[in-house]
Structures are given as C-alpha cells and as structure tokens.
Motif scaffolding. Structure first.
Motif, PDB file in Angstrom:
ATOM      1  N   SER A  82     -23.355   5.318  23.478  1.00 44.38           N
ATOM      2  CA  SER A  82     -23.602   7.154  23.508  1.00 44.38           C
ATOM      3  C   SER A  82     -24.622   8.074  24.306  1.00 44.38           C
ATOM      4  O   SER A  82     -25.407   7.274  23.790  1.00 44.38           O
ATOM      5  CB  SER A  82     -23.205   7.034  21.557  1.00 44.38           C
ATOM      6  OG  SER A  82     -22.859   8.451  21.827  1.00 44.38           O
ATOM      7  N   TYR A  83     -24.169   8.637  24.162  1.00 42.59           N
ATOM      8  CA  TYR A  83     -24.882   9.601  24.692  1.00 42.59           C
ATOM      9  C   TYR A  83     -24.971  11.231  23.810  1.00 42.59           C
ATOM     10  O   TYR A  83     -26.173  11.556  23.379  1.00 42.59           O
ATOM     11  CB  TYR A  83     -24.441  10.593  25.973  1.00 42.59           C
ATOM     12  CG  TYR A  83     -25.460  11.549  26.403  1.00 42.59           C
ATOM     13  CD1 TYR A  83     -27.051  11.406  27.079  1.00 42.59           C
ATOM     14  CD2 TYR A  83     -25.121  13.079  26.371  1.00 42.59           C
ATOM     15  CE1 TYR A  83     -27.501  13.145  27.789  1.00 42.59           C
ATOM     16  CE2 TYR A  83     -25.236  14.552  26.838  1.00 42.59           C
ATOM     17  CZ  TYR A  83     -26.960  13.956  26.790  1.00 42.59           C
ATOM     18  OH  TYR A  83     -27.936  15.664  27.549  1.00 42.59           O
ATOM     19  N   GLU A  84     -24.422  11.104  23.217  1.00 43.92           N
ATOM     20  CA  GLU A  84     -24.080  12.248  21.306  1.00 43.92           C
ATOM     21  C   GLU A  84     -22.642  11.809  20.561  1.00 43.92           C
ATOM     22  O   GLU A  84     -21.878  10.451  21.031  1.00 43.92           O
ATOM     23  CB  GLU A  84     -23.562  13.142  21.651  1.00 43.92           C
ATOM     24  CG  GLU A  84     -23.914  14.072  20.982  1.00 43.92           C
ATOM     25  CD  GLU A  84     -25.194  14.342  20.331  1.00 43.92           C
ATOM     26  OE1 GLU A  84     -25.182  13.792  19.020  1.00 43.92           O
ATOM     27  OE2 GLU A  84     -26.566  14.653  21.046  1.00 43.92           O
ATOM     28  N   TRP A  96     -19.873  14.154  28.897  1.00 43.92           N
ATOM     29  CA  TRP A  96     -19.147  14.665  27.950  1.00 43.92           C
ATOM     30  C   TRP A  96     -17.694  14.044  27.979  1.00 43.92           C
ATOM     31  O   TRP A  96     -16.679  14.636  26.784  1.00 43.92           O
ATOM     32  CB  TRP A  96     -18.738  16.134  28.506  1.00 43.92           C
ATOM     33  CG  TRP A  96     -20.502  16.584  27.793  1.00 43.92           C
ATOM     34  CD1 TRP A  96     -20.871  17.520  28.992  1.00 43.92           C
ATOM     35  CD2 TRP A  96     -21.284  16.363  26.668  1.00 43.92           C
ATOM     36  NE1 TRP A  96     -21.962  17.617  28.325  1.00 43.92           N
ATOM     37  CE2 TRP A  96     -22.225  16.911  26.936  1.00 43.92           C
ATOM     38  CE3 TRP A  96     -21.392  16.106  25.054  1.00 43.92           C
ATOM     39  CZ2 TRP A  96     -23.588  16.931  26.551  1.00 43.92           C
ATOM     40  CZ3 TRP A  96     -21.930  15.846  24.720  1.00 43.92           C
ATOM     41  CH2 TRP A  96     -23.293  16.487  24.642  1.00 43.92           C
ATOM     42  N   THR A 119     -20.568  12.247  16.435  1.00 39.50           N
ATOM     43  CA  THR A 119     -20.341  13.265  15.827  1.00 39.50           C
ATOM     44  C   THR A 119     -19.441  12.821  14.908  1.00 39.50           C
ATOM     45  O   THR A 119     -18.526  11.516  15.546  1.00 39.50           O
ATOM     46  CB  THR A 119     -19.274  14.291  15.883  1.00 39.50           C
ATOM     47  OG1 THR A 119     -18.195  13.880  16.633  1.00 39.50           O
ATOM     48  CG2 THR A 119     -20.021  15.137  17.401  1.00 39.50           C
TER      49      THR A 119
END
Length: 368
Positions: A138-140, A162, A142
């Motif tokens: 994962s880069y980001e 993204w 949630t």
C-alpha cells in the motif's frame, strides 16, 4: 348534646385520624431523595509533552487512548482523565502511522509501516491482545468501521498511481476479502450494504449522487441525487448539499427508512476545487451534532475570521451556540457528550457543561 351533633363530631374525628394515617403512610413509603452524584472533573496536564504523539479518541466517558513515545517505540496508553492514571497496553513494533477506535470502543485498529509501500494492519482489544493482523502492499490506506457489526470494517488500499482495492475485514473470522466497488471512499450503511459517492470520472465536480450497494449481491440504489459530503451514523445519515450552485448548504439528516429527520442550513467556505466541511462529531446517544461554523463568508484560502462551535439536535432541529470564537481544529466528543477532545493532536478537552477548555499537555518544567 343531641344525637345528630354527636354523629357530626364523630365523623370529623374519624376524618382527621384517616388523613393523619394517610400522611404517615405516604411519608414512610416515599422513595429517599437521591444524593447528587460526585462531580467528575478533568485533570489538566496529565500528558508529558516530550513523549506525547497524539490522542486517538474516547474509550469510555472517562478514558482516552493516547500514543506516547517510549524511546524508539510508539506505544498505546489508556489515560483516565479524572484521576490522571495511565496504563500501557501495546507497543507498536514498526513505524506508527495512525490508529482508530471501533464504534463499540472495545477494539483498536493500528496502521503501521514496516517498510516502504507496505502497511501493517493490527487490530487489538483493550487489553492489548492481537485479534487480527495483516500486511498489505500500500502507498496509502483508509478504513471504515461498521457500526452495525462490531467485527467488520472496510479497508481501501491505494497504489502509487492511485489505483485502489477495497477489502472487507471480518475480525472474528480473521479474514480479509476483496470486494468490487467503483469508488474508493466507502462507508457501511448496514451489516451488508455500503455507501459511496458516484463521482463523474470524466469531469471535475463538487457533488455526486450517493449510492447504496449490497456487498453480497452487488445490487445498487441511489439514496441521494446530489451530495457534497456524507456520513452514515448508526441512527441517521448525514448528507450535505446545496440547492443553489454557490450555497447556502443544507446539513440534512435522513432516517433508515428514508425520511428527512431534520435539516440545518449554513454557509460553507469555498476552496479551489470544492467546499470546506468544518470538523464535526456526532454524540450518538443524544442525537446531537457538534460542529464548527464559519462566522463570515469567503474563501478558506484567505479566511482570517473565526469559527463558532454549535450544537444541533438532529431530532428536534434545535440549535445552540457553545463557543463564538475558536480556531478550526479536529474535535471528538465523549459518549455521554459532557466533554470533547479538541486540537490538532486532540491535546485539549472542551467541557461542554461549563464552556471551558482544559490543556492535557503538561507545560515544560511544571509539576503534575
């Protein structure tokens, strides 16, 4: 004395005795007056400034979860705000990113980064026991807890370009399964359905239809035709929208059966490509939304005005101004609604009962 007068006198004597007996019985059977409960007050300066990272949120009406630095290790502590006591429950072995508390306040999700472009998701209970752990490329990242199922949450993992993948995590079963969703930012609507805004991929817009999707069968339904922002609470859905292009904006609360519960209208500050939704929190047990409202219209990029902190009753529609001049910073309220954590690191406490602000961080050189 004749017989008639004797009878009348006897009647009055019996009546007085009967009334006296009733009063005695009432006095004996009346419930005792309850003493006023002890007034609990938050202790200031209970957090050491040199070790403090941030506060995560409320575990009960009196306890908060805090992140502290222990040498090179970030650790989770439970602090009691009334007596200042604390207890370490978990040391985070890899680089700490963020944490959150489940809606039932019995579980804690920890996002850490053991390596670049890798996320470790760890879910523990209040005693620090690991209930679930998974490493995700994962880069980001949630996530969204399920308020209708204490063991379920949604996790969205973004790549560097993204692109994204949405996962359904079952803590009790220890499973993490991918689900097909068109949009990355999703919330639970029920035990088996989710909500997302169906943004137009061809053009930039500030509002989009709000869509419900069943994660088991995939069936979809439009809930709101246009929404700038939404948040699903346990008892109601908040949708923010404007009937005019430039506002004002309505905060509309919708029940589970689709009825409009109440609606509040405010002016929002504009931003370059959208509108600023000020920080807010819902006190679920009371049906009260605590939110910041800009005191002047304008653009957020150049705004130099102040914000009021207001309380909205989502059932009756009543409004109440709590503070008229506060900086716009994150806020998170206790379950009973007496206090709110406040600040960029939730390092302060707002006492809603007497409109005071308490500093939790100990000042340099001050004694506890």
């Amino acid at each position: 004395m004749n017989k008639k007068k004797v009878n009348v006198l006897l009647f009055f004597l019996i009546s007085i005795l009967w009334l006296s007996a009733c009063q005695t019985e009432q006095t004996q059977t009346s419930p005792p007056v309850k003493e006023k409960p002890e007034n609990k007050e938050v202790v200031a300066g209970i957090l050491a400034q040199d070790r403090f990272v941030e506060n995560i949120g409320w575990l009960s009406d009196s306890e908060i979860l805090s992140v502290q630095n222990d040498d090179d290790l970030s650790s989770l502590y439970i602090y009691n705000l009334y007596d200042g006591s604390n207890k370490k429950i978990y040391g985070i072995p890899s680089s700490f990113v963020s944490a959150s508390i489940s809606p039932d306040r019995k579980k804690i999700l920890i996002h850490s980064a053991p390596a670049s472009y890798s996320a470790r998701v760890t879910i523990i209970d209040r005693a620090g026991e690991v209930l679930f752990q998974e490493d995700i490329p994962s880069y980001e990242l949630t996530h969204s807890w399920n308020q209708f199922d204490d063991n379920a949450l949604l996790m969205t993992s973004f790549s560097e370009d993204w692109s994204f993948q949405v996962f359904h995590i079952d803590v009790e079963e220890g499973t993490m399964d991918s689900i097909e969703v068109e949009q990355p930012f999703v919330q639970w609507q029920s035990k088996s359905s989710i909500l997302f805004q169906d943004w137009n991929k061809e053009e930039i817009s500030v509002a989009a239809p709000l869509i419900s999707q069943n994660i088991q069968g995939g069936e979809k339904e439009m809930i709101v035709d246009t929404s700038v922002h939404f948040n699903q609470f346990k008892d109601s859905l908040l949708s923010i929208f404007s009937r005019e292009e430039e506002g004002p904006f309505a905060y509309q609360f919708i029940t589970a059966n689709g009825e409009i519960q109440s609606e509040f209208t405010v002016d929002l500050l504009s931003r370059y490509s959208d509108w600023l939704i000020p920080y807010y929190d819902m006190i679920e047990g009371k049906g009260q939304l605590i939110t910041f409202v800009a005191n002047e219209p304008g653009s957020f990029d150049t705004y130099s005005g102040t914000f009021s902190l207001e309380e909205w009753d989502t059932v009756s529609g009543g409004e109440n101004v709590l503070f008229e001049d506060l900086p716009l910073e994150p806020i998170q309220c206790s379950p009973n609604g007496d206090y709110c954590l406040y600040g960029n690191q939730l390092e302060k406490v707002i006492d809603l009962t007497d409109s005071t602000i308490i500093q939790l961080l100990k000042e340099e050189g001050a004694d506890l």
